[in-house]
Design a protein around this motif. Sequence first.
Motif, PDB file in Angstrom:
ATOM      1  N   MET A  80     -10.898  17.820  40.826  1.00  0.00           N
ATOM      2  CA  MET A  80     -11.470  16.216  41.536  1.00  0.00           C
ATOM      3  C   MET A  80     -11.657  15.012  41.144  1.00  0.00           C
ATOM      4  SD  MET A  80     -14.635  17.387  44.900  1.00  0.00           S
ATOM      5  CE  MET A  80     -15.874  17.784  43.692  1.00  0.00           C
ATOM      6  N   THR A  81     -10.880  14.628  41.055  1.00  0.00           N
ATOM      7  CA  THR A  81     -12.162  12.872  40.270  1.00  0.00           C
ATOM      8  C   THR A  81     -12.738  11.536  41.499  1.00  0.00           C
ATOM      9  OG1 THR A  81     -10.168  13.641  39.089  1.00  0.00           O
ATOM     10  CG2 THR A  81     -11.213  11.655  38.869  1.00  0.00           C
ATOM     11  N   MET A  82     -13.492  12.082  40.692  1.00  0.00           N
ATOM     12  CA  MET A  82     -14.688  10.853  41.196  1.00  0.00           C
ATOM     13  C   MET A  82     -14.192   9.870  40.433  1.00  0.00           C
ATOM     14  SD  MET A  82     -18.865  10.498  41.300  1.00  0.00           S
ATOM     15  CE  MET A  82     -18.548  11.249  43.200  1.00  0.00           C
ATOM     16  N   GLU A 120       3.348  -2.707  48.735  1.00  0.00           N
ATOM     17  CA  GLU A 120       3.819  -1.980  47.418  1.00  0.00           C
ATOM     18  C   GLU A 120       2.057  -2.430  45.501  1.00  0.00           C
ATOM     19  OE1 GLU A 120       8.121  -4.600  47.229  1.00  0.00           O
ATOM     20  OE2 GLU A 120       6.060  -5.368  47.087  1.00  0.00           O
ATOM     21  N   ALA A 121       1.553  -3.292  46.410  1.00  0.00           N
ATOM     22  CA  ALA A 121       0.317  -3.194  45.555  1.00  0.00           C
ATOM     23  C   ALA A 121      -0.619  -1.826  45.520  1.00  0.00           C
ATOM     24  CB  ALA A 121      -0.735  -3.797  46.175  1.00  0.00           C
ATOM     25  N   ALA A 122      -0.861  -1.883  46.745  1.00  0.00           N
ATOM     26  CA  ALA A 122      -1.359  -0.423  47.097  1.00  0.00           C
ATOM     27  C   ALA A 122      -1.509   0.802  46.480  1.00  0.00           C
ATOM     28  CB  ALA A 122      -2.088  -0.426  48.787  1.00  0.00           C
ATOM     29  N   ALA A 123      -0.494   1.116  46.739  1.00  0.00           N
ATOM     30  CA  ALA A 123       0.556   1.847  45.848  1.00  0.00           C
ATOM     31  C   ALA A 123       0.687   1.893  44.443  1.00  0.00           C
ATOM     32  CB  ALA A 123       2.409   2.153  46.961  1.00  0.00           C
ATOM     33  N   ARG A 124       1.021   1.200  43.888  1.00  0.00           N
ATOM     34  CA  ARG A 124       0.953   0.836  42.717  1.00  0.00           C
ATOM     35  C   ARG A 124      -0.481   2.045  41.957  1.00  0.00           C
ATOM     36  NH1 ARG A 124      -1.472  -3.268  40.909  1.00  0.00           N
ATOM     37  NH2 ARG A 124      -0.605  -5.194  42.787  1.00  0.00           N
ATOM     38  N   ALA A 125      -1.324   1.235  42.975  1.00  0.00           N
ATOM     39  CA  ALA A 125      -2.970   1.004  42.024  1.00  0.00           C
ATOM     40  C   ALA A 125      -3.698   2.838  42.311  1.00  0.00           C
ATOM     41  CB  ALA A 125      -3.748  -0.227  43.067  1.00  0.00           C
ATOM     42  N   LEU A 126      -3.211   2.923  44.277  1.00  0.00           N
ATOM     43  CA  LEU A 126      -2.908   4.920  44.006  1.00  0.00           C
ATOM     44  C   LEU A 126      -2.471   5.306  43.494  1.00  0.00           C
ATOM     45  CD1 LEU A 126      -5.299   6.259  46.258  1.00  0.00           C
ATOM     46  CD2 LEU A 126      -3.434   6.331  47.611  1.00  0.00           C
ATOM     47  N   LEU A 158      -6.415   5.310  51.906  1.00  0.00           N
ATOM     48  CA  LEU A 158      -6.711   6.929  52.289  1.00  0.00           C
ATOM     49  C   LEU A 158      -7.186   7.732  53.483  1.00  0.00           C
ATOM     50  CD1 LEU A 158      -8.433   6.763  48.031  1.00  0.00           C
ATOM     51  CD2 LEU A 158      -6.994   8.287  49.038  1.00  0.00           C
ATOM     52  N   LEU A 159      -8.470   6.463  54.556  1.00  0.00           N
ATOM     53  CA  LEU A 159      -8.360   6.435  55.653  1.00  0.00           C
ATOM     54  C   LEU A 159      -7.434   7.068  56.352  1.00  0.00           C
ATOM     55  CD1 LEU A 159     -12.022   4.223  55.464  1.00  0.00           C
ATOM     56  CD2 LEU A 159     -11.361   6.683  55.534  1.00  0.00           C
ATOM     57  N   GLY A 160      -6.524   6.821  55.823  1.00  0.00           N
ATOM     58  CA  GLY A 160      -5.045   6.437  56.801  1.00  0.00           C
ATOM     59  C   GLY A 160      -5.033   5.481  57.966  1.00  0.00           C
ATOM     60  N   LEU A 161      -5.886   4.086  57.572  1.00  0.00           N
ATOM     61  CA  LEU A 161      -6.169   2.609  58.199  1.00  0.00           C
ATOM     62  C   LEU A 161      -4.701   1.963  57.994  1.00  0.00           C
ATOM     63  CD1 LEU A 161      -9.634   1.999  57.287  1.00  0.00           C
ATOM     64  CD2 LEU A 161      -8.358   2.926  59.955  1.00  0.00           C
ATOM     65  N   PRO A 162      -4.506   1.287  59.142  1.00  0.00           N
ATOM     66  CA  PRO A 162      -3.022   0.147  58.642  1.00  0.00           C
ATOM     67  C   PRO A 162      -3.664  -1.016  58.167  1.00  0.00           C
ATOM     68  CG  PRO A 162      -3.592  -0.070  60.979  1.00  0.00           C
ATOM     69  CD  PRO A 162      -4.707   1.234  60.184  1.00  0.00           C
ATOM     70  N   SER A 206     -17.407   0.377  45.217  1.00  0.00           N
ATOM     71  CA  SER A 206     -17.379   1.785  46.555  1.00  0.00           C
ATOM     72  C   SER A 206     -16.107   3.183  45.602  1.00  0.00           C
ATOM     73  CB  SER A 206     -15.385   1.125  46.991  1.00  0.00           C
ATOM     74  OG  SER A 206     -15.566   0.264  48.050  1.00  0.00           O
ATOM     75  N   THR A 207     -17.213   4.639  46.325  1.00  0.00           N
ATOM     76  CA  THR A 207     -16.985   5.672  45.360  1.00  0.00           C
ATOM     77  C   THR A 207     -15.717   6.642  46.303  1.00  0.00           C
ATOM     78  OG1 THR A 207     -19.232   5.316  44.594  1.00  0.00           O
ATOM     79  CG2 THR A 207     -17.831   7.349  44.357  1.00  0.00           C
ATOM     80  N   VAL A 208     -14.557   7.176  45.636  1.00  0.00           N
ATOM     81  CA  VAL A 208     -13.773   7.635  46.707  1.00  0.00           C
ATOM     82  C   VAL A 208     -13.624   9.128  45.432  1.00  0.00           C
ATOM     83  CG1 VAL A 208     -12.499   5.778  47.433  1.00  0.00           C
ATOM     84  CG2 VAL A 208     -11.468   6.533  45.218  1.00  0.00           C
ATOM     85  N   VAL A 209     -13.465  10.692  46.042  1.00  0.00           N
ATOM     86  CA  VAL A 209     -12.898  11.409  45.516  1.00  0.00           C
ATOM     87  C   VAL A 209     -11.631  12.215  45.815  1.00  0.00           C
ATOM     88  CG1 VAL A 209     -14.160  14.167  45.444  1.00  0.00           C
ATOM     89  CG2 VAL A 209     -15.973  12.209  45.640  1.00  0.00           C
ATOM     90  N   LEU A 210     -10.897  12.410  44.074  1.00  0.00           N
ATOM     91  CA  LEU A 210      -9.375  12.484  44.602  1.00  0.00           C
ATOM     92  C   LEU A 210      -9.335  14.129  43.935  1.00  0.00           C
ATOM     93  CD1 LEU A 210      -7.746   9.715  43.779  1.00  0.00           C
ATOM     94  CD2 LEU A 210      -8.535   9.837  45.622  1.00  0.00           C
ATOM     95  N   ALA A 211      -9.121  14.707  45.220  1.00  0.00           N
ATOM     96  CA  ALA A 211      -8.829  16.361  45.105  1.00  0.00           C
ATOM     97  C   ALA A 211      -7.109  16.233  45.932  1.00  0.00           C
ATOM     98  CB  ALA A 211      -9.723  16.872  44.830  1.00  0.00           C
ATOM     99  N   PRO A 212      -6.250  17.454  45.602  1.00  0.00           N
ATOM    100  CA  PRO A 212      -5.734  17.750  46.092  1.00  0.00           C
ATOM    101  C   PRO A 212      -6.052  18.119  47.586  1.00  0.00           C
ATOM    102  CG  PRO A 212      -4.345  18.026  44.079  1.00  0.00           C
ATOM    103  CD  PRO A 212      -6.192  17.974  43.902  1.00  0.00           C
ATOM    104  N   GLY A 213      -5.559  18.140  49.000  1.00  0.00           N
ATOM    105  CA  GLY A 213      -6.250  17.955  49.826  1.00  0.00           C
ATOM    106  C   GLY A 213      -8.076  18.107  50.080  1.00  0.00           C
TER     107      GLY A 213
END
Length: 191
Positions: free
Chosen positions: A1-3, A117-123, A152-156, A171-178
């Motif tokens: 899990m990466t913050m 494209e921009a959001a995908a490269r960053a994420l 990450l929120l599934g918003l258009p 803005s703080t996000v936590v990334l972990a599979p699932g």
Amino acid sequence: MTMILLARHGNHAEVGRVLSGRSEIALDARGRAEAAALARWIGARPLAAVHASPRRRTRETAAALGRPVITAPALDEIEFGDFTGRSFAALESDTDWHRWNAERETARCPGGETMGEAAARALDYLWTLPDTGSPVLCVTHCDVIRGIVAQLLGLPFARMFQIGCDPGSVSTVVLAPGDTRIVAINERPQV
């Protein structure tokens, strides 16, 4: 899990007036104060690393922490192409500008890239950051942060303007599979 702490660069003279894009504009006095506030807010908190877009305003914001900064092209501003350097007032009469904003999912900036494209490269870049147990600070740009959070929120992307992202905010996000979470949006360290 990466913050991951996603910090928007501090203010500059064109914020809200000109689409600066990938220009090399520097922080103004307010932006330097916001960068200093971010540094105080981070304080002695252990960080795994500090990453920044290659733009001058993000590098100046990151440098305020006094820690080594990794330049990350994947965190760069959207390539706005022909829109770059134009005032928002002038863009109001541009049909391509209106189409791009109405169709952010698929429309390409003339001579530039799509929001997707921009959001995908960053994420994609954020997913490569190792979990070291300490947060990673990534200093980037407003629409890049909004695009990441929207994904990450599934918003258009058409709804990303509902996500606050002020200069100097975090803005703080936590990334972990699932187990991907949005912890905070648009936190403003006290200037």
